[in-house]
Motif scaffolding. Structure first.
Motif, PDB file in Angstrom:
ATOM      1  N   HIS A 183      55.529  40.781  43.125  1.00 39.61           N
ATOM      2  CA  HIS A 183      54.886  41.300  44.340  1.00 39.61           C
ATOM      3  C   HIS A 183      53.665  40.459  44.708  1.00 39.61           C
ATOM      4  O   HIS A 183      53.403  40.210  45.892  1.00 39.61           O
ATOM      5  N   LEU A 184      52.930  40.035  43.706  1.00 38.03           N
ATOM      6  CA  LEU A 184      51.784  39.147  43.958  1.00 38.03           C
ATOM      7  C   LEU A 184      52.269  37.863  44.638  1.00 38.03           C
ATOM      8  O   LEU A 184      51.659  37.398  45.616  1.00 38.03           O
ATOM      9  N   SER A 449      46.484  45.826  33.968  1.00 39.95           N
ATOM     10  CA  SER A 449      47.387  44.843  33.384  1.00 39.95           C
ATOM     11  C   SER A 449      48.631  44.664  34.248  1.00 39.95           C
ATOM     12  O   SER A 449      49.003  45.542  35.034  1.00 39.95           O
ATOM     13  N   ILE A 450      49.291  43.527  34.035  1.00 39.31           N
ATOM     14  CA  ILE A 450      50.621  43.323  34.619  1.00 39.31           C
ATOM     15  C   ILE A 450      51.640  44.238  33.916  1.00 39.31           C
ATOM     16  O   ILE A 450      52.487  44.852  34.565  1.00 39.31           O
ATOM     17  N   THR A 451      51.547  44.316  32.577  1.00 35.88           N
ATOM     18  CA  THR A 451      52.467  45.190  31.821  1.00 35.88           C
ATOM     19  C   THR A 451      51.808  45.932  30.658  1.00 35.88           C
ATOM     20  O   THR A 451      52.329  46.974  30.252  1.00 35.88           O
ATOM     21  N   SER A 452      50.732  45.379  30.090  1.00 32.54           N
ATOM     22  CA  SER A 452      50.192  45.922  28.834  1.00 32.54           C
ATOM     23  C   SER A 452      49.891  47.413  28.982  1.00 32.54           C
ATOM     24  O   SER A 452      49.224  47.832  29.916  1.00 32.54           O
ATOM     25  N   GLY A 481      49.635  46.772  37.595  1.00 30.56           N
ATOM     26  CA  GLY A 481      49.562  46.115  38.902  1.00 30.56           C
ATOM     27  C   GLY A 481      48.608  44.935  38.910  1.00 30.56           C
ATOM     28  O   GLY A 481      48.472  44.222  37.900  1.00 30.56           O
ATOM     29  N   TYR A 482      47.924  44.763  40.026  1.00 30.96           N
ATOM     30  CA  TYR A 482      46.997  43.645  40.230  1.00 30.96           C
ATOM     31  C   TYR A 482      46.100  44.042  41.390  1.00 30.96           C
ATOM     32  O   TYR A 482      46.227  45.166  41.924  1.00 30.96           O
ATOM     33  N   VAL A 483      45.185  43.177  41.769  1.00 32.15           N
ATOM     34  CA  VAL A 483      44.264  43.492  42.866  1.00 32.15           C
ATOM     35  C   VAL A 483      44.362  42.389  43.920  1.00 32.15           C
ATOM     36  O   VAL A 483      44.371  41.199  43.591  1.00 32.15           O
ATOM     37  N   TYR A 496      43.685  47.954  45.437  1.00 37.72           N
ATOM     38  CA  TYR A 496      44.198  48.130  44.081  1.00 37.72           C
ATOM     39  C   TYR A 496      45.708  48.363  44.184  1.00 37.72           C
ATOM     40  O   TYR A 496      46.151  49.438  44.581  1.00 37.72           O
ATOM     41  N   ARG A 497      46.481  47.349  43.845  1.00 38.96           N
ATOM     42  CA  ARG A 497      47.943  47.397  43.963  1.00 38.96           C
ATOM     43  C   ARG A 497      48.540  47.972  42.664  1.00 38.96           C
ATOM     44  O   ARG A 497      48.129  47.577  41.560  1.00 38.96           O
TER      45      ARG A 497
END
Ligand code: FE
Ligand code: CA
Length: 558
Positions: A183-184, A449-452, A481-483, A496-497
């Motif tokens: 998505h990023l 985190s992406i997955t952690s 997710g990510y930002v 905040y995704r």
């Protein structure tokens, strides 16, 4: 003039002066530009299958160019870390175009890949035009890599109308799918900041969703193999292909919670410097970093500044390599052990001075700190004796005070801190004194985190139990997710995704909450809020006690 191993100018339009540099080897000696390479190459022995199994990347943009990267591998998981590539040299052709279609190659060159870098190549492009997109790819024989998008920074004196920056951290392969990276990538930001824990060092465990290959990483072969495994991930490859990255490491690129030359576990201390040397070398090999980051002795220069014209300056910090050891154990501990001794530093005193000089010299609209560990104050007041994270800036309050006071004294126009590490989205306004949080002096946005940590959960109020005792804390959610941010001369907007889950592939992304920071206005202002309330994706929110236990577990271990 940079040293050049081999430089070949291609046909087609030359954009700017023909200053092309490349390096394929750690510690390669200087040579005259365009000097012929007398070594034998393997051009006559083609690869049976594509060697571009690890993708491509670009990074560290300047107004006149950026770094492009690839690494050849036929069997990425080979135990010796060499990707199943014969131990000889290969000519790798790189090509640059001004359009994604690649109808016309603007520049072309050749760089030599050898076993001393596990067949990784870094090419520093220069002489490009500022503030625009380029496209690049690599070739070996008949095999062509995917196409990557590079972006040059705007001209130094210019004030761009807007830029987009996404930031991410903590991609633990066994914990889930890297859907967030996909998505990023789809957002195609101007810049991606990776704030650490790009890989994790833990051993193979067949019980994991996506098991690591190999034992806990401690050797050069092990780190090379681990990074290769991560690089095979198609979502991670897409994120690298979409935009230039500014990477900084945290602890798991070497060893959980290490500090400078002190290992996590005392029993592993004797071999730790060798382990760090191996990890740093493999990290350099696998990242789109400039030659200034080639490892030297036991160290590697990673902190650096990147400017986006007059709009933003990114101060990328390394809070691992030079830090004083954690004062009172590594986890959440009562304040003690001389934790507030002014002689202690998280970035190291010389990096602090470099940062303070950067504040004093800055003329940027926005000064952004890209760094690893939680900057704002957070105490767990629910413990019998309140505890703080000894691994974060709370464990180094004198260091935090010098930096915060530094940007206040320098009159930095808009200070913003971007953070990773903690496996949850957080927001925190920043203060000179967290016991008196009345007048903010900046804002901190922390990416999850992406997955952690796996799928996680969402609090409808976006409020961690600690927010009651820590009024600087504005937001929290325990989803992955990510930002995504947009920076203009007038404001920085922050989304905040989030993904509802990462343990199955293909989850959609949504914006959980949004904030804006306005030019010359201290503190973040909430602009949107969208809790995860759909019945299909919602999970029960645990008790406050369980939330705190989960928070501490994620921040202390993996
Ligand atoms: Fe992490
Ligand atoms: Ca970490």
């Amino acid at each position: 003039m940079h040293p050049s191993r081999r430089t070949v100018l291609g046909a087609g339009a030359l954009v700017g002066p023909a200053l092309l540099t490349s390096t394929g080897a750690v510690g390669s000696g200087a040579a005259v530009a365009a000097a012929p390479d007398s070594r034998r190459t393997a051009a006559t022995r083609p690869f049976p299958t594509s060697p571009f199994t690890l993708g491509i990347a670009s990074g560290d943009p300047a107004p006149d160019g950026f770094v492009i990267w690839t690494r050849l591998a036929l069997e990425p998981l080979a135990d010796d870390g060499l990707g199943g590539v014969p131990s000889r040299r290969y000519d790798v052709v790189w090509e640059l175009a001004e359009a994604e279609s690649f109808r016309r190659v603007a520049r072309r060159g050749t760089v030599s890949a050898g076993p001393e870098t596990a067949h990784a190549v870094h090419v520093e492009l220069t002489g490009l035009r500022p503030g625009r997109e380029y496209w690049f790819r690599f070739r070996v024989g008949r095999h062509v890599s995917g196409v990557g998008r590079g972006v040059t920074a705007p001209a130094p004196g210019s004030l761009p109308a807007s830029m987009t920056v996404a930031f991410a951290s903590c991609s633990n392969y066994p914990a889930g799918f890297f859907t967030a990276y996909r998505h990023l990538a789809d957002e195609r930001p101007d810049l991606v900041l990776h704030l650490g824990d790009y890989q994790y060092e833990g051993p193979a465990n067949a019980a994991n969703l996506r098991p690591h290959a190999g034992p806990e990483t401690t050797t050069l072969a092990g780190y090379r193999q681990r990074l290769a495994q991560y690089k095979t991930d198609p979502d991670l490859q897409a994120a690298h292909a979409a935009a230039p990255w500014l990477v900084v490491w945290d602890d798991h690129e070497v060893d959980n919670n290490y500090a400078a030359e002190v290992s996590e576990k005392p029993a592993e201390q004797r071999q730790f410097v060798d382990r760090r040397v191996a990890a740093y070398r493999a990290y350099y090999e696998n990242m789109p970093l400039r030659r200034t980051s080639v490892p030297s002795g036991p160290g590697m220069q990673l902190f650096r500044r990147i400017s986006w014209g007059q709009l933003a300056t990114f101060h990328m910090l390394d809070t691992r390599q030079y830090r004083s050891d954690q004062a009172n154990g590594d986890g959440f501990k009562p304040r003690g052990g001389g934790y507030d001794d002014p002689a202690r530093s998280l970035p190291g005193h010389f990096q602090e001075d470099w940062l303070l000089d950067g504040f004093a010299d800055s003329t940027a609209r926005w000064d952004v700190l890209g760094q690893q560990v939680f900057f704002g104050g957070r105490q767990n007041a629910e413990a019998a004796v309140p505890t703080v994270s000894m691994d974060a800036w709370d464990g180094y309050p004198a260091s935090r005070q010098r930096i915060t006071q530094g940007w206040v004294d320098a009159g930095v126009r808009n200070p913003v801190v971007l953070t990773g590490d903690v496996h949850a989205h957080w927001g925190s306004d920043l203060f000179l004194d967290y016991a008196d949080p009345t007048t903010p002096v900046g804002s901190e946005f922390v990416t999850t985190s992406i997955t952690s940590g796996g799928d996680g959960y969402d609090d409808p109020d976006g409020a961690h139990p600690w927010a009651d005792d820590n009024p600087n804390l504005t937001f929290w959610t325990n989803l992955r997710g990510y930002v995504s941010t947009t920076i203009t001369p007038q404001a920085m907007t922050v989304d905040y995704r989030c993904l509802p889950r990462v343990t199955t592939p293909g989850a959609e992304v949504f914006t959980r909450r949004s904030y804006v920071v306005e030019d010359r206005v201290r503190g973040m202002q909430q602009t949107a809020d969208a809790p995860l309330v759909t019945t299909a994706a919602r999970r029960a929110l645990p008790s406050d006690e369980q939330v705190v236990a989960d928070t501490i577990r994620e921040e202390t271990g993996y």
